[in-house]
Design a protein around this motif. Structure first.
Motif, PDB file in Angstrom:
ATOM      1  N   SER A 182      21.919  23.934  35.942  1.00 25.40           N
ATOM      2  CA  SER A 182      21.407  23.052  34.887  1.00 25.40           C
ATOM      3  C   SER A 182      20.002  22.579  35.217  1.00 25.40           C
ATOM      4  CB  SER A 182      22.344  21.858  34.704  1.00 25.40           C
ATOM      5  OG  SER A 182      22.409  21.141  35.922  1.00 25.40           O
ATOM      6  N   ASP A 241      22.450  21.865  30.248  1.00 26.09           N
ATOM      7  CA  ASP A 241      23.219  22.983  30.787  1.00 26.09           C
ATOM      8  C   ASP A 241      23.408  24.009  29.672  1.00 26.09           C
ATOM      9  OD1 ASP A 241      25.354  24.693  31.493  1.00 26.09           O
ATOM     10  OD2 ASP A 241      26.090  23.213  32.943  1.00 26.09           O
ATOM     11  N   SER A 268      18.943  17.704  33.076  1.00 24.93           N
ATOM     12  CA  SER A 268      20.362  18.066  33.242  1.00 24.93           C
ATOM     13  C   SER A 268      20.933  18.958  32.142  1.00 24.93           C
ATOM     14  CB  SER A 268      21.262  16.818  33.359  1.00 24.93           C
ATOM     15  OG  SER A 268      20.797  15.988  34.365  1.00 24.93           O
ATOM     16  N   GLU A 319      16.920  20.646  36.297  1.00 26.14           N
ATOM     17  CA  GLU A 319      16.729  19.626  37.328  1.00 26.14           C
ATOM     18  C   GLU A 319      15.997  18.395  36.795  1.00 26.14           C
ATOM     19  OE1 GLU A 319      15.210  21.108  41.084  1.00 26.14           O
ATOM     20  OE2 GLU A 319      16.326  22.988  40.836  1.00 26.14           O
TER      21      GLU A 319
END
Ligand SMILES: [Zn+2]
Ligand SMILES: [Zn+2]
Length: 334
Positions: free
Chosen positions: A258, A265, A263, A260
């Protein structure tokens, strides 16, 4: 009224004004463009011949001659100036681009902002490096392309902008000034960039890198480190092999694939279709990128939006900076 009215004295006055204002302001003030094929040569300096003629007309006749009212060719401008005893210089060299200026300014700054003679090995060496840079098509280069004397002249152009250089006589362009400013502002970074470009060129690493759409025009330097290192940055990020290895490593560590920074995904949002998708961003600062191999630890995982936001304007953000920004934005929205 016309070029025939111009006197030698008027040309000298126009030259003095050019020296006083500098090339950019002079051309801007009177609405002329830089000379493309011929320049007027006076006391070892080059001047835009058509603009000089137009302004000389002001000194001879009280009114500058606008660019639209006469041609700048050999039959007009060159003939007039010749008859007044001035010399010409065919402009054969291609304009210097930012990466070349980085190398020239690096040498200048390392020698206390003093120009070096053409016989100095550093100048000869720089001339050779410049010929290796993949920035100007070989077929367009004149025989004396980036010769030691053109290196010396360029160093003088840049030096003329340095604050310690009080007699402000220059015919350098706006980039000559900007490169000097970049070195004064952040000498370590710029020297490192020069070192990186040299290393990358000598190793052949920068030779065939494609240009990317993110690369801006000369005047709009996308990064102070120059376009070759920018090319290197994108080339590393787009290496399929590196990306695959990075993703495999993260999976092996049991961590999620995911972003950085935010987040996001892809697998959660898009199911199977997104399960293997993520972009990698190379976190080594541009000015060091030409010197080393990419390690997996140098790559960060980012969603496409965050990656774009890091690069969208200068200065490029670090992943930490972007993460903070995203967090702050989210907080202002609750
Ligand atoms: Zn993201
Ligand atoms: Zn990136």
């Amino acid at each position: 009224m016309g070029l025939a009215d111009i006197t030698q004295d008027a040309v000298l006055k126009a030259i003095a004004e050019y020296d006083e204002l500098g090339q950019d302001v002079f051309l801007d003030t009177y609405g002329f463009k830089p000379a493309r094929s011929y320049t007027l040569l006076y006391e070892g300096r080059e001047y835009d011949s058509k603009a000089i003629c137009g302004v000389a007309h002001k000194y001879a006749n009280g009114r500058p001659l606008p660019a639209s009212e006469f041609s700048g060719g050999a039959a007009t401008v060159a003939k007039t100036l010749n008859s007044l005893g001035f010399k010409f210089h065919a402009r054969t060299n291609l304009p210097w681009v930012w990466d070349e200026l980085i190398l020239a300014c690096d040498l200048l700054a390392r020698h206390g902002w003093k120009t070096l003679d053409t016989s100095r090995p550093e100048v000869v060496d720089l001339s050779e490096i410049l010929r290796l840079l993949p920035l100007h098509p070989v077929e367009q280069r004149p025989a004396n392309f980036r010769s030691p004397s053109s290196v010396r002249l360029k160093m003088a152009n840049i030096r003329d902008w340095h604050p310690s250089h009080t007699t402000k006589k220059t015919n350098g362009g706006v980039l000559d000034r900007r490169i000097g400013e970049a070195f004064l502002e952040d000498p370590e970074r710029m020297h490192a960039a020069a070192k990186s470009i040299r290393a990358g060129v000598l190793s052949g690493d920068l030779a065939d890198l494609p240009a990317f759409e993110e690369e801006e025009a000369d005047e709009e330097i996308s990064a102070p480190e120059g376009r070759l290192l920018v090319r290197k940055h994108y080339a590393r990020e787009r290496s399929r092999k590196l990306r695959t290895r990075k993703i495999a490593r993260i999976r092996a560590e049991g961590k999620p694939i995911s972003c950085e920074a935010c987040s996001f995904d892809f697998a959660t949002a898009y199911g199977d279709r997104g399960s293997n998708y993520i972009e990698v961003h190379h976190i080594v600062p541009l000015h060091h990128i030409g010197e080393s191999e990419t390690r997996l630890d140098d790559l960060a995982l980012l969603c496409a939006n965050c990656h774009r936001m890091i690069h969208v304007s200068k200065p490029w953000l670090t992943v930490d900076q972007l993460r903070t920004l995203v967090k702050e934005q989210r907080q202002t929205q609750v």
